[in-house]
Write a protein that holds these residues in place. Structure first.
Motif, PDB file in Angstrom:
ATOM      1  N   ALA A   1       0.837  -1.198   0.000  1.00 33.73           N
ATOM      2  CA  ALA A   1       0.000   0.000   0.000  1.00 33.73           C
ATOM      3  C   ALA A   1       0.875   1.252   0.000  1.00 33.73           C
ATOM      4  CB  ALA A   1      -0.925   0.000   1.214  1.00 33.73           C
ATOM      5  N   PHE A   2       1.908   1.250   0.809  1.00 35.12           N
ATOM      6  CA  PHE A   2       2.828   2.379   0.892  1.00 35.12           C
ATOM      7  C   PHE A   2       3.509   2.611  -0.460  1.00 35.12           C
ATOM      8  CE2 PHE A   2       6.952   4.279   1.895  1.00 35.12           C
ATOM      9  CZ  PHE A   2       6.550   5.365   2.659  1.00 35.12           C
ATOM     10  N   SER A   3       3.985   1.549  -1.073  1.00 39.03           N
ATOM     11  CA  SER A   3       4.649   1.667  -2.378  1.00 39.03           C
ATOM     12  C   SER A   3       3.698   2.216  -3.430  1.00 39.03           C
ATOM     13  CB  SER A   3       5.184   0.309  -2.833  1.00 39.03           C
ATOM     14  OG  SER A   3       6.204  -0.120  -1.983  1.00 39.03           O
ATOM     15  N   ARG A   4       2.470   1.754  -3.412  1.00 36.56           N
ATOM     16  CA  ARG A   4       1.477   2.224  -4.389  1.00 36.56           C
ATOM     17  C   ARG A   4       1.181   3.710  -4.185  1.00 36.56           C
ATOM     18  NH1 ARG A   4      -0.181   3.100  -9.012  1.00 36.56           N
ATOM     19  NH2 ARG A   4      -2.406   3.091  -9.353  1.00 36.56           N
ATOM     20  N   LEU A   5       1.027   4.137  -2.935  1.00 37.40           N
ATOM     21  CA  LEU A   5       0.774   5.552  -2.664  1.00 37.40           C
ATOM     22  C   LEU A   5       1.928   6.422  -3.134  1.00 37.40           C
ATOM     23  CD1 LEU A   5      -0.812   5.377   0.890  1.00 37.40           C
ATOM     24  CD2 LEU A   5      -1.946   6.056  -1.236  1.00 37.40           C
ATOM     25  N   ILE A   6       3.143   6.000  -2.865  1.00 32.98           N
ATOM     26  CA  ILE A   6       4.310   6.762  -3.297  1.00 32.98           C
ATOM     27  C   ILE A   6       4.340   6.840  -4.822  1.00 32.98           C
ATOM     28  CG2 ILE A   6       6.831   6.864  -3.330  1.00 32.98           C
ATOM     29  CD1 ILE A   6       5.491   7.609  -0.633  1.00 32.98           C
ATOM     30  N   GLN A   7       4.030   5.738  -5.487  1.00 35.35           N
ATOM     31  CA  GLN A   7       3.999   5.719  -6.949  1.00 35.35           C
ATOM     32  C   GLN A   7       2.961   6.711  -7.477  1.00 35.35           C
ATOM     33  OE1 GLN A   7       2.597   2.059  -8.664  1.00 35.35           O
ATOM     34  NE2 GLN A   7       3.534   2.482 -10.635  1.00 35.35           N
ATOM     35  N   ILE A   8       1.792   6.731  -6.863  1.00 36.97           N
ATOM     36  CA  ILE A   8       0.724   7.643  -7.293  1.00 36.97           C
ATOM     37  C   ILE A   8       1.147   9.090  -7.102  1.00 36.97           C
ATOM     38  CG2 ILE A   8      -1.581   8.490  -6.683  1.00 36.97           C
ATOM     39  CD1 ILE A   8      -2.290   5.508  -6.087  1.00 36.97           C
ATOM     40  N   PHE A   9       1.729   9.399  -5.950  1.00 39.19           N
ATOM     41  CA  PHE A   9       2.068  10.788  -5.634  1.00 39.19           C
ATOM     42  C   PHE A   9       3.274  11.301  -6.406  1.00 39.19           C
ATOM     43  CE2 PHE A   9      -0.020   9.821  -1.392  1.00 39.19           C
ATOM     44  CZ  PHE A   9      -1.245  10.318  -1.816  1.00 39.19           C
ATOM     45  N   THR A  10       4.097  10.415  -6.900  1.00 37.31           N
ATOM     46  CA  THR A  10       5.270  10.858  -7.645  1.00 37.31           C
ATOM     47  C   THR A  10       5.074  10.769  -9.156  1.00 37.31           C
ATOM     48  OG1 THR A  10       6.289   8.664  -7.458  1.00 37.31           O
ATOM     49  CG2 THR A  10       6.887  10.300  -5.790  1.00 37.31           C
ATOM     50  N   SER A  11       3.914  10.274  -9.598  1.00 35.19           N
ATOM     51  CA  SER A  11       3.612  10.167 -11.027  1.00 35.19           C
ATOM     52  C   SER A  11       2.226  10.729 -11.307  1.00 35.19           C
ATOM     53  CB  SER A  11       3.657   8.700 -11.466  1.00 35.19           C
ATOM     54  OG  SER A  11       4.884   8.124 -11.164  1.00 35.19           O
ATOM     55  N   PRO A  12       2.080  12.054 -11.266  1.00 38.93           N
ATOM     56  CA  PRO A  12       0.750  12.630 -11.480  1.00 38.93           C
ATOM     57  C   PRO A  12       0.234  12.365 -12.888  1.00 38.93           C
ATOM     58  CG  PRO A  12       2.424  14.342 -11.431  1.00 38.93           C
ATOM     59  CD  PRO A  12       3.101  13.058 -11.083  1.00 38.93           C
ATOM     60  N   ILE A  13      -1.063  12.371 -13.017  1.00 41.68           N
ATOM     61  CA  ILE A  13      -1.718  12.184 -14.313  1.00 41.68           C
ATOM     62  C   ILE A  13      -1.414  13.396 -15.179  1.00 41.68           C
ATOM     63  CG2 ILE A  13      -3.943  12.000 -15.499  1.00 41.68           C
ATOM     64  CD1 ILE A  13      -4.990  10.625 -12.939  1.00 41.68           C
ATOM     65  N   GLN A  14      -0.985  13.154 -16.370  1.00 40.36           N
ATOM     66  CA  GLN A  14      -0.704  14.226 -17.319  1.00 40.36           C
ATOM     67  C   GLN A  14      -1.950  14.496 -18.134  1.00 40.36           C
ATOM     68  OE1 GLN A  14       2.244  15.902 -17.346  1.00 40.36           O
ATOM     69  NE2 GLN A  14       2.784  14.600 -15.610  1.00 40.36           N
ATOM     70  N   GLU A  15      -2.428  15.732 -18.060  1.00 41.54           N
ATOM     71  CA  GLU A  15      -3.593  16.098 -18.840  1.00 41.54           C
ATOM     72  C   GLU A  15      -3.172  16.407 -20.267  1.00 41.54           C
ATOM     73  OE1 GLU A  15      -6.260  18.918 -17.141  1.00 41.54           O
ATOM     74  OE2 GLU A  15      -5.696  18.324 -15.108  1.00 41.54           O
ATOM     75  N   PRO A  16      -3.985  15.990 -21.238  1.00 37.90           N
ATOM     76  CA  PRO A  16      -3.639  16.291 -22.632  1.00 37.90           C
ATOM     77  C   PRO A  16      -3.660  17.797 -22.878  1.00 37.90           C
ATOM     78  CG  PRO A  16      -5.835  15.368 -22.487  1.00 37.90           C
ATOM     79  CD  PRO A  16      -5.236  15.292 -21.117  1.00 37.90           C
ATOM     80  N   ASN A  17      -2.814  18.250 -23.779  1.00 42.46           N
ATOM     81  CA  ASN A  17      -2.794  19.665 -24.147  1.00 42.46           C
ATOM     82  C   ASN A  17      -4.099  20.016 -24.832  1.00 42.46           C
ATOM     83  OD1 ASN A  17      -0.248  20.021 -23.133  1.00 42.46           O
ATOM     84  ND2 ASN A  17       0.759  19.648 -25.075  1.00 42.46           N
ATOM     85  N   LYS A  18      -4.706  21.076 -24.364  1.00 38.83           N
ATOM     86  CA  LYS A  18      -5.967  21.531 -24.976  1.00 38.83           C
ATOM     87  C   LYS A  18      -5.623  22.629 -25.968  1.00 38.83           C
ATOM     88  CE  LYS A  18      -8.681  20.382 -20.942  1.00 38.83           C
ATOM     89  NZ  LYS A  18      -9.537  20.877 -19.873  1.00 38.83           N
ATOM     90  N   LYS A  19      -5.875  22.343 -27.229  1.00 37.82           N
ATOM     91  CA  LYS A  19      -5.601  23.300 -28.290  1.00 37.82           C
ATOM     92  C   LYS A  19      -6.919  23.781 -28.876  1.00 37.82           C
ATOM     93  CE  LYS A  19      -1.194  21.312 -29.636  1.00 37.82           C
ATOM     94  NZ  LYS A  19      -0.405  20.729 -30.703  1.00 37.82           N
ATOM     95  N   ASN A  20      -6.921  25.036 -29.269  1.00 32.81           N
ATOM     96  CA  ASN A  20      -8.102  25.570 -29.940  1.00 32.81           C
ATOM     97  C   ASN A  20      -8.170  24.999 -31.349  1.00 32.81           C
ATOM     98  OD1 ASN A  20      -8.833  27.125 -27.760  1.00 32.81           O
ATOM     99  ND2 ASN A  20      -7.756  28.956 -28.487  1.00 32.81           N
TER     100      ASN A  20
END
Length: 51
Positions: A30-49
């Motif tokens: 559980a600790f390893s998974r939490l650290i993985q989540i917090f150090t690898s944020p979700i990258q939002e796609p670039n929003k282009k007009n």
């Protein structure tokens, strides 16, 4: 479910997790998974007009 944390909130959470004593396999996983989540944020796609 999604949550947003600012830099200070993330640092506070990591500080807390650094003090937690993990004793068993499940706690370590559980600790390893939490650290993985917090150090690898979700990258939002670039929003282009697109016109």
């Amino acid at each position: 479910m999604k949550y947003e944390l600012n830099e200070q909130e993330l640092n506070n959470l990591m500080l807390f997790l650094d003090r937690v004593e993990a004793k068993g396999l499940n706690e370590n996983q559980a600790f390893s998974r939490l650290i993985q989540i917090f150090t690898s944020p979700i990258q939002e796609p670039n929003k282009k007009n697109t016109k």
